[in-house]
Design a protein around this motif. Structure first.
Motif, PDB file in Angstrom:
ATOM      1  N   ASN A   1     -10.518  -2.777   5.778  1.00  0.00           N
ATOM      2  CA  ASN A   1      -9.174  -3.262   7.062  1.00  0.00           C
ATOM      3  C   ASN A   1      -9.426  -3.856   8.640  1.00  0.00           C
ATOM      4  O   ASN A   1     -10.926  -3.629   8.955  1.00  0.00           O
ATOM      5  CB  ASN A   1      -8.755  -0.954   6.950  1.00  0.00           C
TER       6      ASN A   1
ATOM      7  N   THR B   1      -6.745  -5.805   5.486  1.00  0.00           N
ATOM      8  CA  THR B   1      -5.718  -5.095   5.248  1.00  0.00           C
ATOM      9  C   THR B   1      -5.057  -4.261   7.002  1.00  0.00           C
ATOM     10  O   THR B   1      -5.703  -3.955   7.873  1.00  0.00           O
ATOM     11  CB  THR B   1      -6.062  -3.849   5.010  1.00  0.00           C
ATOM     12  N   LEU B   2      -3.731  -3.926   7.003  1.00  0.00           N
ATOM     13  CA  LEU B   2      -3.193  -4.130   8.453  1.00  0.00           C
ATOM     14  C   LEU B   2      -2.469  -2.794   8.237  1.00  0.00           C
ATOM     15  O   LEU B   2      -1.357  -2.429   9.222  1.00  0.00           O
ATOM     16  CB  LEU B   2      -2.392  -5.279   8.837  1.00  0.00           C
ATOM     17  N   GLY B   3      -2.416  -1.335   7.461  1.00  0.00           N
ATOM     18  CA  GLY B   3      -1.610  -0.386   6.931  1.00  0.00           C
ATOM     19  C   GLY B   3      -0.174  -1.166   7.119  1.00  0.00           C
ATOM     20  O   GLY B   3      -0.313  -2.094   6.454  1.00  0.00           O
ATOM     21  N   ALA B   4       0.919  -0.272   7.455  1.00  0.00           N
ATOM     22  CA  ALA B   4       2.399  -0.424   6.991  1.00  0.00           C
ATOM     23  C   ALA B   4       2.625  -2.108   8.034  1.00  0.00           C
ATOM     24  O   ALA B   4       3.557  -2.762   7.253  1.00  0.00           O
ATOM     25  CB  ALA B   4       2.962   0.394   8.220  1.00  0.00           C
TER      26      ALA B   4
ATOM     27  N   GLY C   1       0.941  -4.831   7.069  1.00  0.00           N
ATOM     28  CA  GLY C   1       0.496  -5.561   5.714  1.00  0.00           C
ATOM     29  C   GLY C   1      -0.946  -6.291   5.885  1.00  0.00           C
ATOM     30  O   GLY C   1      -1.608  -5.034   6.035  1.00  0.00           O
TER      31      GLY C   1
ATOM     32  N   PHE D   1       5.467  -4.396   3.164  1.00  0.00           N
ATOM     33  CA  PHE D   1       6.838  -3.559   2.829  1.00  0.00           C
ATOM     34  C   PHE D   1       7.167  -2.256   2.905  1.00  0.00           C
ATOM     35  O   PHE D   1       6.487  -1.326   2.645  1.00  0.00           O
ATOM     36  CB  PHE D   1       6.284  -3.426   0.550  1.00  0.00           C
TER      37      PHE D   1
ATOM     38  N   VAL E   1       8.139   1.800   3.530  1.00  0.00           N
ATOM     39  CA  VAL E   1       8.235   2.690   2.227  1.00  0.00           C
ATOM     40  C   VAL E   1       8.485   3.713   3.058  1.00  0.00           C
ATOM     41  O   VAL E   1       7.669   3.471   3.999  1.00  0.00           O
ATOM     42  CB  VAL E   1       7.201   2.458   1.510  1.00  0.00           C
TER      43      VAL E   1
ATOM     44  N   ALA F   1       6.373   6.562   3.412  1.00  0.00           N
ATOM     45  CA  ALA F   1       5.064   6.876   3.135  1.00  0.00           C
ATOM     46  C   ALA F   1       4.905   8.502   3.281  1.00  0.00           C
ATOM     47  O   ALA F   1       5.277   9.260   4.065  1.00  0.00           O
ATOM     48  CB  ALA F   1       4.392   6.773   4.443  1.00  0.00           C
TER      49      ALA F   1
ATOM     50  N   ALA G   1      -4.393   3.959  -0.032  1.00  0.00           N
ATOM     51  CA  ALA G   1      -3.218   2.498  -0.181  1.00  0.00           C
ATOM     52  C   ALA G   1      -4.125   1.973   0.088  1.00  0.00           C
ATOM     53  O   ALA G   1      -4.413   0.575  -0.682  1.00  0.00           O
ATOM     54  CB  ALA G   1      -3.233   2.218   1.321  1.00  0.00           C
ATOM     55  N   GLY G   2      -5.776   1.670   0.877  1.00  0.00           N
ATOM     56  CA  GLY G   2      -6.184   0.598   0.680  1.00  0.00           C
ATOM     57  C   GLY G   2      -7.096   0.266  -0.656  1.00  0.00           C
ATOM     58  O   GLY G   2      -7.591  -0.667  -0.698  1.00  0.00           O
TER      59      GLY G   2
ATOM     60  N   PHE H   1      -4.622  -2.108  -2.768  1.00  0.00           N
ATOM     61  CA  PHE H   1      -4.510  -2.792  -2.459  1.00  0.00           C
ATOM     62  C   PHE H   1      -5.556  -4.096  -3.546  1.00  0.00           C
ATOM     63  O   PHE H   1      -5.839  -5.185  -3.024  1.00  0.00           O
ATOM     64  CB  PHE H   1      -4.535  -3.469  -0.804  1.00  0.00           C
TER      65      PHE H   1
ATOM     66  N   CYS I   1       0.264  -6.009  -1.751  1.00  0.00           N
ATOM     67  CA  CYS I   1       1.346  -4.949  -0.922  1.00  0.00           C
ATOM     68  C   CYS I   1       1.535  -4.734  -1.482  1.00  0.00           C
ATOM     69  O   CYS I   1       1.961  -3.258  -0.522  1.00  0.00           O
ATOM     70  CB  CYS I   1       1.265  -6.395   0.592  1.00  0.00           C
TER      71      CYS I   1
ATOM     72  N   SER J   1       0.378  -1.326  -3.498  1.00  0.00           N
ATOM     73  CA  SER J   1      -0.307  -0.535  -1.743  1.00  0.00           C
ATOM     74  C   SER J   1       1.004   0.162  -1.199  1.00  0.00           C
ATOM     75  O   SER J   1       0.750   1.741  -0.942  1.00  0.00           O
ATOM     76  CB  SER J   1      -0.946  -1.465  -0.487  1.00  0.00           C
ATOM     77  N   ALA J   2       2.279  -0.454  -0.910  1.00  0.00           N
ATOM     78  CA  ALA J   2       2.844   0.253  -0.455  1.00  0.00           C
ATOM     79  C   ALA J   2       3.809   0.831  -1.687  1.00  0.00           C
ATOM     80  O   ALA J   2       4.114   2.459  -1.121  1.00  0.00           O
ATOM     81  CB  ALA J   2       4.554  -0.940   0.234  1.00  0.00           C
TER      82      ALA J   2
ATOM     83  N   CYS K   1       1.778   4.371  -1.726  1.00  0.00           N
ATOM     84  CA  CYS K   1       1.660   5.312  -0.076  1.00  0.00           C
ATOM     85  C   CYS K   1       2.857   6.443  -0.452  1.00  0.00           C
ATOM     86  O   CYS K   1       3.439   7.183   0.280  1.00  0.00           O
ATOM     87  CB  CYS K   1       2.473   4.673   0.933  1.00  0.00           C
TER      88      CYS K   1
HETATM   89  P1  ADP Z   1      -7.072   1.758   4.559  1.00  0.00           P
HETATM   90  O1  ADP Z   1      -6.265   2.531   3.715  1.00  0.00           O
HETATM   91  O2  ADP Z   1      -8.057   1.077   3.723  1.00  0.00           O
HETATM   92  O3  ADP Z   1      -7.369   2.045   5.990  1.00  0.00           O
HETATM   93  P2  ADP Z   1      -4.468  -0.164   5.724  1.00  0.00           P
HETATM   94  O4  ADP Z   1      -4.231   1.425   6.326  1.00  0.00           O
HETATM   95  O5  ADP Z   1      -4.679  -1.555   6.201  1.00  0.00           O
HETATM   96  O6  ADP Z   1      -6.280   0.479   4.305  1.00  0.00           O
HETATM   97  O7  ADP Z   1      -3.899  -0.359   3.972  1.00  0.00           O
HETATM   98  C1  ADP Z   1      -4.072  -1.255   2.745  1.00  0.00           C
HETATM   99  C2  ADP Z   1      -2.644  -1.671   2.901  1.00  0.00           C
HETATM  100  O8  ADP Z   1      -1.608  -0.914   1.920  1.00  0.00           O
HETATM  101  C3  ADP Z   1      -2.103  -2.692   3.463  1.00  0.00           C
HETATM  102  O9  ADP Z   1      -2.047  -4.203   3.916  1.00  0.00           O
HETATM  103  C4  ADP Z   1      -0.404  -2.034   3.081  1.00  0.00           C
HETATM  104  O10 ADP Z   1       0.022  -3.225   2.366  1.00  0.00           O
HETATM  105  C5  ADP Z   1      -0.321  -0.630   2.473  1.00  0.00           C
HETATM  106  N1  ADP Z   1       0.254  -0.289   3.293  1.00  0.00           N
HETATM  107  C6  ADP Z   1      -0.592   1.536   3.675  1.00  0.00           C
HETATM  108  N2  ADP Z   1       0.352   1.518   4.679  1.00  0.00           N
HETATM  109  C7  ADP Z   1       1.632   1.541   4.671  1.00  0.00           C
HETATM  110  C8  ADP Z   1       2.868   2.035   5.478  1.00  0.00           C
HETATM  111  N3  ADP Z   1       2.657   3.061   5.702  1.00  0.00           N
HETATM  112  N4  ADP Z   1       4.185   1.351   4.619  1.00  0.00           N
HETATM  113  C9  ADP Z   1       3.793   0.247   3.394  1.00  0.00           C
HETATM  114  N5  ADP Z   1       1.880  -0.173   3.033  1.00  0.00           N
HETATM  115  C10 ADP Z   1       0.874   0.233   3.793  1.00  0.00           C
END
Ligand code: ADP
Length: 309
Positions: free
Chosen positions: A181, A209-212, A214, A229, A231, A233, A239-240, A243, A265, A268-269, A272
């Motif tokens: 991440n 990975t960049l959270g919401a 993508g 995507f 959603v 959450a 989520a990670g 992924f 993606c 993992s969406a 959430c």
């Molecule tokens: P980690 O949980 O390891 O810190 P991230 O927060 O980057 O990793 O989330 C991993 C993946 O989960 C993201 O690349 C994305 O596809 C999905 N994801 C995380 N948070 C959200 C969200 N709020 N809405 C949609 N997809 C999400």
């Protein structure tokens, strides 16, 4: 092509308290709900591999001889993960204490127990294994030895470098794929900025990975962007992991990187939107339905965020 995925890593029982917010240091917060869920990055990723990713999956894990072992084993077996269990006598099964805040954020403390006693010699035979998926919740020297042995055996090695720690160059050299991440990218690359971080890491493929938002990736010299995507959450725990498991499963089934990142993606969406790390992993048909409903997303905003044209 060998299609089996072996996940070698951690398995915990998660003790989850829902609370209005994550406590600050020294603060006590009154929660409003408690449940236990099978977790651990390795086990979560194994469930994601088989359920969301649809790949034949085995897992190497260590369990203690206490009451926390059985629900972990039952969850993995129930999902259809083949198991190589090392049973550690006189040792506690790994546990994690998760505070889950109303806004979907979380704070996690892990007591690794049996996970910390996994050794290089516990790696099972790799004859049917095409991909090995590793994380950093097991001892680093063990992870290094597993990656080295797998690479020598011609297995594709994927490392989810989480939780973040400094990585020996030799370990990175044994990995075909690194998944991190944003925080982990900065910690491991020592660089500011996503583009600089991606370029600083030697692995043939690096996915961030960049959270919401993508994710983005560098595969060879090519940069890829996959928007998230949208959603509603409710629990981003796992989520990670969803992924990582879905990505490696998709690659093991022969999908090219752009399609595999899209699957990861989407899965993992969906994860959430549900409670629990393993219980939140969607099925493959649910992932496909989301993908069919959302043919493509604009990448401009993501490109601007990442700083890659
Ligand atoms: P980690 O949980 O390891 O810190 P991230 O927060 O980057 O990793 O989330 C991993 C993946 O989960 C993201 O690349 C994305 O596809 C999905 N994801 C995380 N948070 C959200 C969200 N709020 N809405 C949609 N997809 C999400």
């Amino acid at each position: 092509m060998k299609r089996g995925v072996l996940v070698a890593g951690s398995a915990n029982l998660d003790f989850v308290v829902r609370a209005p917010h994550v406590p600050a240091p020294g603060e006590t917060v009154l929660g409003n709900g408690f449940a236990t869920f099978p977790g651990g990055k390795g086990a979560n990723q194994a469930v994601a591999c088989v359920r969301a990713g649809g790949a034949p999956t085995r897992m190497l894990l260590a369990l203690g001889d206490d009451v926390h072992a059985a629900p972990i084993e039952a969850s993995l077996r129930g999902a259809g993960v083949g198991l190589d269990i090392v049973r550690m006598r006189g040792t506690a099964t790994g546990v994690a204490f998760v505070c889950l805040a109303g806004d979907g954020e979380n704070a996690i403390t892990v007591a690794p127990g049996a996970n910390a006693r996994l050794l290089p010699e516990h790696l099972p035979p790799l004859a049917d294994v095409g991909h090995l998926l590793l994380q950093l919740e097991t001892p680093l020297p063990t992870v290094e030895a597993w990656a080295r042995e797998a690479r020598r055996a011609g297995v594709q090695v994927a490392l989810n470098a989480a939780p973040a720690q400094a990585l020996p160059r030799s370990l990175l050299g044994d990995c075909q794929l690194l998944i991190v991440n944003e925080g982990e990218l900065a910690a491991i690359s020592g660089r500011q900025g996503i583009g600089a971080g991606l370029d600083a890491l030697d692995a043939p493929a690096v996915v961030v990975t960049l959270g919401a938002r993508g994710c983005c990736a560098r595969v060879g010299g090519e940069y890829l962007l996959q928007p998230g995507f949208a959603v509603n959450a409710v629990d981003t725990t796992g989520a990670g992991d969803t992924f990582c498991g879905t990505l490696v499963a998709s690659l093991s089934l022969g999908l090219p990187y752009p399609a595999a990142l899209r699957h990861a993606c989407a899965a993992s969406a969906l994860a959430c939107t549900r409670l629990g790390a393993q219980t939140g992993v969607p099925r493959q048909d649910e992932v496909r339905r989301l993908l069919a409903a959302r043919p493509g997303d604009a990448t401009e905003a993501l490109a601007a965020y990442v700083g890659i044209a």
